[in-house]
Scaffold this motif. Structure first.
Motif, PDB file in Angstrom:
ATOM      1  N   TRP A   1     -59.981  22.859  11.791  1.00  0.00           N
ATOM      2  CA  TRP A   1     -59.216  22.039  10.852  1.00  0.00           C
ATOM      3  C   TRP A   1     -59.307  20.566  11.232  1.00  0.00           C
ATOM      4  CZ3 TRP A   1     -56.942  23.256   6.307  1.00  0.00           C
ATOM      5  CH2 TRP A   1     -56.814  24.614   6.010  1.00  0.00           C
ATOM      6  N   MET A   2     -59.276  20.263  12.521  1.00  0.00           N
ATOM      7  CA  MET A   2     -59.337  18.866  12.955  1.00  0.00           C
ATOM      8  C   MET A   2     -60.711  18.251  12.703  1.00  0.00           C
ATOM      9  SD  MET A   2     -57.208  19.313  16.523  1.00  0.00           S
ATOM     10  CE  MET A   2     -57.265  17.587  16.979  1.00  0.00           C
ATOM     11  N   PHE A   3     -61.753  19.081  12.692  1.00  0.00           N
ATOM     12  CA  PHE A   3     -63.109  18.591  12.420  1.00  0.00           C
ATOM     13  C   PHE A   3     -63.495  18.730  10.946  1.00  0.00           C
ATOM     14  CE2 PHE A   3     -63.891  19.414  17.054  1.00  0.00           C
ATOM     15  CZ  PHE A   3     -64.259  18.116  17.377  1.00  0.00           C
TER      16      PHE A   3
ATOM     17  N   SER B   1     -63.285  16.720   5.130  1.00  0.00           N
ATOM     18  CA  SER B   1     -62.523  16.127   4.024  1.00  0.00           C
ATOM     19  C   SER B   1     -61.205  15.507   4.491  1.00  0.00           C
ATOM     20  CB  SER B   1     -62.244  17.172   2.944  1.00  0.00           C
ATOM     21  OG  SER B   1     -63.452  17.673   2.412  1.00  0.00           O
ATOM     22  N   PHE B   2     -60.455  16.244   5.340  1.00  0.00           N
ATOM     23  CA  PHE B   2     -59.144  15.730   5.748  1.00  0.00           C
ATOM     24  C   PHE B   2     -58.892  15.989   7.236  1.00  0.00           C
ATOM     25  CE2 PHE B   2     -58.869  19.823   3.607  1.00  0.00           C
ATOM     26  CZ  PHE B   2     -58.390  20.644   4.610  1.00  0.00           C
ATOM     27  N   GLY B   3     -59.948  16.078   8.039  1.00  0.00           N
ATOM     28  CA  GLY B   3     -59.800  16.345   9.467  1.00  0.00           C
ATOM     29  C   GLY B   3     -59.288  15.136  10.233  1.00  0.00           C
ATOM     30  N   LEU B   4     -58.599  15.409  11.347  1.00  0.00           N
ATOM     31  CA  LEU B   4     -58.014  14.348  12.156  1.00  0.00           C
ATOM     32  C   LEU B   4     -59.073  13.464  12.798  1.00  0.00           C
ATOM     33  CD1 LEU B   4     -55.593  12.992  13.556  1.00  0.00           C
ATOM     34  CD2 LEU B   4     -55.745  14.750  15.335  1.00  0.00           C
TER      35      LEU B   4
ATOM     36  N   MET C   1     -65.743   9.720   6.145  1.00  0.00           N
ATOM     37  CA  MET C   1     -65.448  10.927   6.919  1.00  0.00           C
ATOM     38  C   MET C   1     -66.737  11.540   7.448  1.00  0.00           C
ATOM     39  SD  MET C   1     -62.139  11.293   6.924  1.00  0.00           S
ATOM     40  CE  MET C   1     -61.776  13.006   7.266  1.00  0.00           C
ATOM     41  N   ILE C   2     -66.716  11.964   8.683  1.00  0.00           N
ATOM     42  CA  ILE C   2     -67.910  12.494   9.343  1.00  0.00           C
ATOM     43  C   ILE C   2     -68.056  13.973   9.027  1.00  0.00           C
ATOM     44  CG2 ILE C   2     -69.065  12.864  11.559  1.00  0.00           C
ATOM     45  CD1 ILE C   2     -67.483  10.514  12.652  1.00  0.00           C
ATOM     46  N   PRO C   3     -69.230  14.401   8.537  1.00  0.00           N
ATOM     47  CA  PRO C   3     -69.455  15.851   8.306  1.00  0.00           C
ATOM     48  C   PRO C   3     -69.767  16.559   9.623  1.00  0.00           C
ATOM     49  CG  PRO C   3     -71.386  14.608   7.649  1.00  0.00           C
ATOM     50  CD  PRO C   3     -70.368  13.587   8.070  1.00  0.00           C
ATOM     51  N   TRP C   4     -68.739  16.883  10.372  1.00  0.00           N
ATOM     52  CA  TRP C   4     -68.928  17.392  11.728  1.00  0.00           C
ATOM     53  C   TRP C   4     -69.739  18.683  11.758  1.00  0.00           C
ATOM     54  CZ3 TRP C   4     -67.731  14.539  15.871  1.00  0.00           C
ATOM     55  CH2 TRP C   4     -66.811  13.506  15.725  1.00  0.00           C
ATOM     56  N   VAL C   5     -69.454  19.608  10.877  1.00  0.00           N
ATOM     57  CA  VAL C   5     -70.077  20.925  10.961  1.00  0.00           C
ATOM     58  C   VAL C   5     -71.414  20.981  10.241  1.00  0.00           C
ATOM     59  CG1 VAL C   5     -69.723  23.384  10.479  1.00  0.00           C
ATOM     60  CG2 VAL C   5     -67.786  21.956  11.142  1.00  0.00           C
ATOM     61  N   SER C   6     -71.631  20.132   9.242  1.00  0.00           N
ATOM     62  CA  SER C   6     -72.875  20.167   8.460  1.00  0.00           C
ATOM     63  C   SER C   6     -73.936  19.218   8.972  1.00  0.00           C
ATOM     64  CB  SER C   6     -72.582  19.853   6.990  1.00  0.00           C
ATOM     65  OG  SER C   6     -71.977  18.574   6.858  1.00  0.00           O
ATOM     66  N   ASN C   7     -73.611  18.390   9.948  1.00  0.00           N
ATOM     67  CA  ASN C   7     -74.576  17.471  10.542  1.00  0.00           C
ATOM     68  C   ASN C   7     -74.975  17.989  11.912  1.00  0.00           C
ATOM     69  OD1 ASN C   7     -75.034  14.894  12.444  1.00  0.00           O
ATOM     70  ND2 ASN C   7     -75.697  14.387  10.368  1.00  0.00           N
ATOM     71  N   ALA C   8     -76.284  17.990  12.206  1.00  0.00           N
ATOM     72  CA  ALA C   8     -76.774  18.611  13.438  1.00  0.00           C
ATOM     73  C   ALA C   8     -76.214  17.922  14.681  1.00  0.00           C
ATOM     74  CB  ALA C   8     -78.300  18.601  13.458  1.00  0.00           C
ATOM     75  N   GLY C   9     -76.312  16.597  14.732  1.00  0.00           N
ATOM     76  CA  GLY C   9     -75.817  15.883  15.907  1.00  0.00           C
ATOM     77  C   GLY C   9     -74.315  15.966  16.048  1.00  0.00           C
ATOM     78  N   ALA C  10     -73.590  15.804  14.930  1.00  0.00           N
ATOM     79  CA  ALA C  10     -72.133  15.869  14.979  1.00  0.00           C
ATOM     80  C   ALA C  10     -71.644  17.264  15.334  1.00  0.00           C
ATOM     81  CB  ALA C  10     -71.553  15.426  13.638  1.00  0.00           C
ATOM     82  N   ALA C  11     -72.331  18.306  14.880  1.00  0.00           N
ATOM     83  CA  ALA C  11     -71.915  19.675  15.188  1.00  0.00           C
ATOM     84  C   ALA C  11     -71.996  19.956  16.682  1.00  0.00           C
ATOM     85  CB  ALA C  11     -72.780  20.668  14.404  1.00  0.00           C
ATOM     86  N   PHE C  12     -73.041  19.438  17.329  1.00  0.00           N
ATOM     87  CA  PHE C  12     -73.167  19.644  18.773  1.00  0.00           C
ATOM     88  C   PHE C  12     -71.987  19.015  19.512  1.00  0.00           C
ATOM     89  CE2 PHE C  12     -74.432  18.059  22.934  1.00  0.00           C
ATOM     90  CZ  PHE C  12     -74.918  19.203  23.534  1.00  0.00           C
TER      91      PHE C  12
END
Length: 308
Positions: free
Chosen positions: A141-143, A146-149, A163-174
């Motif tokens: 939820w925090m990542f 759309s509305f993550g902390l 807003m950063i696409p944490w889970v859909s971006n390869a570098g951000a997901a890592f």
């Protein structure tokens, strides 16, 4: 053939005799050895045996497949395997280093005397007590993109314009996986380091202050050398935990996107339960075990005996 007298039999089984005391130790430890063999050694033997067979769905008691090295040949020629090794190595280095830095810093903080130290120690150990699944759901939820902390903080601090696409971006997901694992793993390092700090005599610091040693000098020449035996073992245990961890990555990213967070444990699960290729999954598991053993021997080898 003559029978052994009763007195002779009693004398033979007399475990109180000095020459028979070692037998009592063997008898007492035998149940534990048998349990370890049943829980660890036998499944390991089955996994090694399965890794040399091309098996889709293994069946207990069924006829075994012919032995071959096709699974290992596929692994060493597979780009997916080498990518998983690289992701695992990066994650081990980042999470272990982050957990040690945060954990050691937290242990040094709560080792001092101040008001509310008990509450601070409780808060330090709280992430370790939270079940992994619950922690991962909270961080998911925090990542949220759309509305993550974390995305909101990045926008507010000017680190990102959106807003950063944490889970859909390869570098951000890592980094999302690494941050979650550091948060979950640093309390173990803190508790171990705090136990080591508590065992250092206060007289050493008092004598160093009399000699004019500053804070950094006391930390470098007293704290770190005396803490290294505990810290060394803690680093190895943390490294092995990161190597085998599965639930955090599976729930948060599932190994994606584009296999940017697919470690060896995730690859083992996918080969076994997604592609139903248990032979290849067993081969990945066996190689993972070998890598863990080599890493442990490297850190606890002869060159490190002076530290550990």
């Amino acid at each position: 053939m003559t029978d052994i007298p009763v007195a002779g039999r009693r004398k033979f089984f007399d475990l109180a005799r000095p020459s028979r005391q070692h037998l009592l130790g063997y008898i007492l430890i035998a149940p534990a050895v048998l349990m370890v063999a049943a829980i660890i050694v036998w499944p390991l033997f089955v996994a090694v045996d399965l890794s040399f067979q091309q098996v889709k769905i293994p069946r207990l008691g069924g006829a075994g497949k012919p032995f071959s090295v096709a699974n290992y040949r596929w692994l060493f020629s597979s780009q997916e395997f080498w990518l998983a090794c690289w992701v695992t190595l990066k994650l081990v280095v980042v999470v272990t280093a982050g957990s040690v830095v945060v954990g050691l810093g937290t242990a040094l903080l709560v080792n001092n005397r101040f008001r509310g130290r008990t509450v601070a120690r409780l808060g330090m150990a709280l992430p370790w007590a939270v079940p992994e699944i619950i922690a991962v759901v909270i961080f998911a939820w925090m990542f949220d993109s759309s509305f993550g902390l974390f995305g909101w903080l990045a926008v507010q601090l000017g680190l990102s314009g959106q807003m950063i696409p944490w889970v859909s971006n390869a570098g951000a997901a890592f980094w999302a996986v690494a941050i979650t694992m550091i948060w979950k793993g640093f309390p173990f390092v803190s508790i171990m380091c705090l136990a080591g700090l508590q065992s250092i005599p206060a007289d050493y610091y008092a004598a160093a202050k009399v000699d004019g040693a500053g804070v950094w000098q006391r930390f470098r020449w007293i704290t770190m050398p005396l803490l290294m035996p505990v810290l060394g073992v803690t680093v190895v245990l943390t490294l092995l935990w990161v190597f085998r961890d599965f639930s955090i990555i599976k729930v948060l990213t599932g190994g994606g996107p584009l296999r940017s967070t697919q470690t060896l444990s995730i690859m083992t699960y996918d080969q076994a339960f997604q592609y139903h290729n248990f032979g290849r999954a067993a081969a990945v598991g066996v190689l993972t075990l070998i890598i863990c053993v080599l890493a442990s021997l490297l850190m606890l080898g002869r060159r490190s005996r002076s530290i550990y």
